[in-house]
Every structure is written in structure tokens, then in C-alpha cells.
Write a protein that holds these residues in place. Sequence first.
Motif: not given
Lengths: 296, 296
Positions: A182-189, A226-238, A241-243
Amino acid sequence: MSFKVHQDVAVCGGRLLKLCHFSQVIGRMMDVNVYVPKQYYSQADSKMIPAVYYLSGLTCSPQNASEKAYWPFQADKYGFAVVFPDTSPRGDDIPSDPEGFWDFGIGAGFYVNATQKPYDEHYQMYDYIHKELPTSLDEYFANGRLDFVDNVAITGHSMGGFGALAGFLKNYDANRYKSCSAFAPIVNPTKVPWGKKAFGEYLGPNEQAWKEYDPCELVKKVRNRGNDRILIHQGTKDPFLESNLKPELLLEASKGTSWEGKIDLKLVDGFDHSYYFVSTFVPEHAAFHAKNLGLT
Amino acid sequence: MSFKVHQDVAVCGGRLLKLCHFSQVIGRMMDVNVYVPKQYYSQADSKMIPAVYYLSGLTCSPQNASEKAYWPFQADKYGFAVVFPDTSPRGDDIPSDPEGFWDFGIGAGFYVNATQKPYDEHYQMYDYIHKELPTSLDEYFANGRLDFVDNVAITGHSMGGFGALAGFLKNYDANRYKSCSAFAPIVNPTKVPWGKKAFGEYLGPNEQAWKEYDPCELVKKVRNRGNDRILIHQGTKDPFLESNLKPELLLEASKGTSWEGKIDLKLVDGFDHSYYFVSTFVPEHAAFHAKNLGLT
């Protein structure tokens, strides 16, 4: 269910097919773009071609990511198709935000099955994305080279990042998606303004129903094999981000679960919420999915 | 002349600076985007960074190519900046097409110096692009690492492809640009509808004045110093190919001149006129310019 080809555009070594079809679950015509990579058009190549589903964010149609996220070079590099679905039903008769805001209604279906009137008739985006669309695409490209159902990955941006995480986790036990990012996802809707507004209208006041879609709840219920991973990128100037995004909440929620340490959250310095951010990290997500899809 | 930074956006390893400044020759504020590659921000790197000017086509602002042509990965790969100028002066008081067509006036300055009223006051795009803008950028980035004047290349799309070819050839004897390429350019504006309309309005009825800007005339007047080549890509499914582009006319015009055999026209099967076409071939143009700019 058949598709109509609006446009068939040469891009990189493959073709971007701008399609539309009648969705039974939505009850309306739906646009969807599919990038078919160069490997599909090569006589010499006979390998199966998996698909990556890219779920777009608020306000987007299938065109935004097709034009700006720059998946085609990556799709050609590894040999996968990319599916760009729409973000909601559309039309003058489709109910939308009563006050015309862009964070709910048309362009903002949130990839859930609405249960509340007047949205329940057409806003069935969860079933559309995870069931009807893949099956329909598989039937349409019936030559057996393209696989839209069995060996597939899912990713998305912002609201679409939420849709990818929720869809991946809700279908994890059925092994529906081999890979999720995911790119800059809403993780906790269930805890942020965008999510609370949309879930309240689509799913009603019972917050128990909201939790069924919340990645921060799902990581506690779904057991990593087992070893499944999730990749997330998030920009710090998004600016969101905080809201509305707060990706650290997913890491916290995963603590003590089978997903602890399996979520790779990469905070990238200075990046915003735009497609300039998304396109920059598409190569890294493409490599991640290609590996999980058995292409590398 | 100083610039105001509207936006400073992280893209790939560098920054896209969305700038505006007051242009003396245009007499108005002008937008321009500059992609500054990652090498500029690296302490360890001290090499001079040349620039590629990308001139956009009809209707475009600096945003279109910035979002869709996907230069940043290439700019980072080789270490050059990319300049995306606007296509005309803009504003409610700027004269434009009397009938509101998109092929003349605002968004369609054709990179010439207008001599006819009412366009002559502000439509001085030739002097802006080839003189004022480079000098202004060089002054603004005055730390000596970025070079917008001495070691530069020029390219463009459609009307901008014409602007690149004309600008390169008109300034060839002064060795202004080290390298020139074009995506689906108008090569013979004095003979096709877009060019005849624009030249008639901007330059007046005397067709002798038009020829001063026509690449098909300029190749006969300007002597190739040795092995300088021009790279052109053209899609075969381009809807404007037969009516306004006709790249074969440039090859014909070059016959018997010092440019014969030096123009690499690549007809690419199935491609249209969109940024899907441009972005596909940007890597090849980037490699071409990088070599001519001494980066490889």
C-alpha cells in the motif's frame, strides 16, 4: 459478462485497454483499465501472466493511476498485468455526498459493501473488486495466458491502500491474494474522519460492522501463515498523515499478533500524498509483488 | 529576475520545483517547472549538472509533462535537470483565439516572437525560451552546480517538437544547444493547418517571415558541423500524423543538405499522440541527450 473496449492504447511494450462492462453486483456500467504487458503479445513467450490490482484513492477514476503512477515499464520488466478499477459507481442517479464533498459517495466507494439506504443498491464495491471483476476479466481474456484470479496481488493508494489491506486480510485464509502492499494507506478507518464518515453512511451506526473492514482489527483475527509480509510506503510531508492515515497504528495493532514484524512500513522523507510520491515507489512495490507472484 | 517557489515536490531522488517569475519579454508572470535531479542534493557529487528543456504541445501547461512524461527517473539516472516551460502567456487580458479554439493563442504560443497586433505585446515566446528563461534560471540557481545556459539540450512534443527543432537550428551556429530531439513534432509549419493559422496570426501574411522558423527551411540554411544528429519519434496511429505532423517532409527537405542522413526518424508502430507515447520513449531520448551532454 463482456467488456467493451473504449480505447486500446500503445504504452511501453504492451497495451492499456480502457474497458467498461455491466456489473451485476453494482447494477451499473463500470469503467476499468487493464495494462497488458509486452509478454502477452510475444509469440515466443508462453508463461502465465499474473495480475496486480491497483486500487485508487479518493476522487480518482481508472485514468489517474494509468496516466501518472507509471506501472507499465515495471509490468513489462516482470511480466504482470495491472488492473485499475474505478473507485465507485457513477452516474447522475447514483446517490453521493449530500453536501458535495469529495470524501464520500461518487469517487469514494471505500471498497465496502454498503448496507444502508440509499447506498446499498449500488455501492457494492467489495464484492465487485474481490469477486465479480476478477472473474469477469478471467472470462473475457479467455485464452489462458492472463490470470486475474489465481495468481494475483493487490495494492493501492490512500483509500485504495485501505481497500488493498482490508481485501488482502479478509481473503487471506482463502489465499486469494499472493501479495499485498500500500501507498499512504488509511490503516484504521474506524478511528479517523474519512473512515468514520464513510463507514457511518455505508455501514450504519453499529461500529461492530465497521471492524469487519478495519485492517487494525483484521491483523488480530487473521493468522499469518508463515513469512508473508506487507509493504507500505508513507511520505513524511503527506498532509493527511496525522489526520487520516496514521500508519503507526497498524504496527501497534499488529504487536503480539502473527503479523508483528511482518509489516514493512517505510517512512520516506519529504514525500507528499501525490502521484509524484506513488510513481517514485512503484518500482519497489513492483519488485515486491513480482517476487511473491513467482516472477523473480 | 527572481523566482517564486509555488511548490517544492519530492519526486524520485530529486525535487520538482514549481516556479513562477515575471518575464520582461513577455510582460507577464510565467509558470515554469524545473526537475532538479538527485545529484544536485548529494554532497559527495560535485559534477556540473546540465539541463534538458522540454517544450510542451498545444493546450499544455508546465504540469502536463511534469506529471505524465516521466522524466525524473531518467534525469536521476544520468544527472541532468529538466525544464518544463509554459506554452504561452496566460491571463484574462491576454489576447487569444477569437473563436476559442485550442490550437492558437493561450496554450498555443508556438514558440515564436509575434510581430502582429494584438499578439506582439505578450507573445514573445522565442526570446523567452531561448534567451530570458535560461539566463534567469542560471542566475536563480547561482551556486554554480546547475547549468541552464552552456551545456543544455532541447526536446519537445508536437508544437513543442517544432519549437525544439526550430530553436535548435536557429541557434545552431551559436552552439546554443548541444542536442535536439522531438516527439511527434510539427516539422513543416508553413505547410500545415496548425502552423499556417498560428504563423498567419502571429507573424502576418508575409510567408517569408514564416520560413525563418520552419525546420524544413532551416535545414537548408544551417550547416551541420559534423556528426550532429537529431532524434525524432513518431507514432503510426497518431491522429495528427497526416494532417499536421508529416515528419517525412523534414527528411525530404534535408536531402542534399548537410543534414541528410543525420535525422533519425523512428516511426513506432501503433503509438498515438498522447503522453503514453511520449513517456514510452523518454528513456531513449534521455540516453541520447545524456550522451551529447557528455554525461555518458
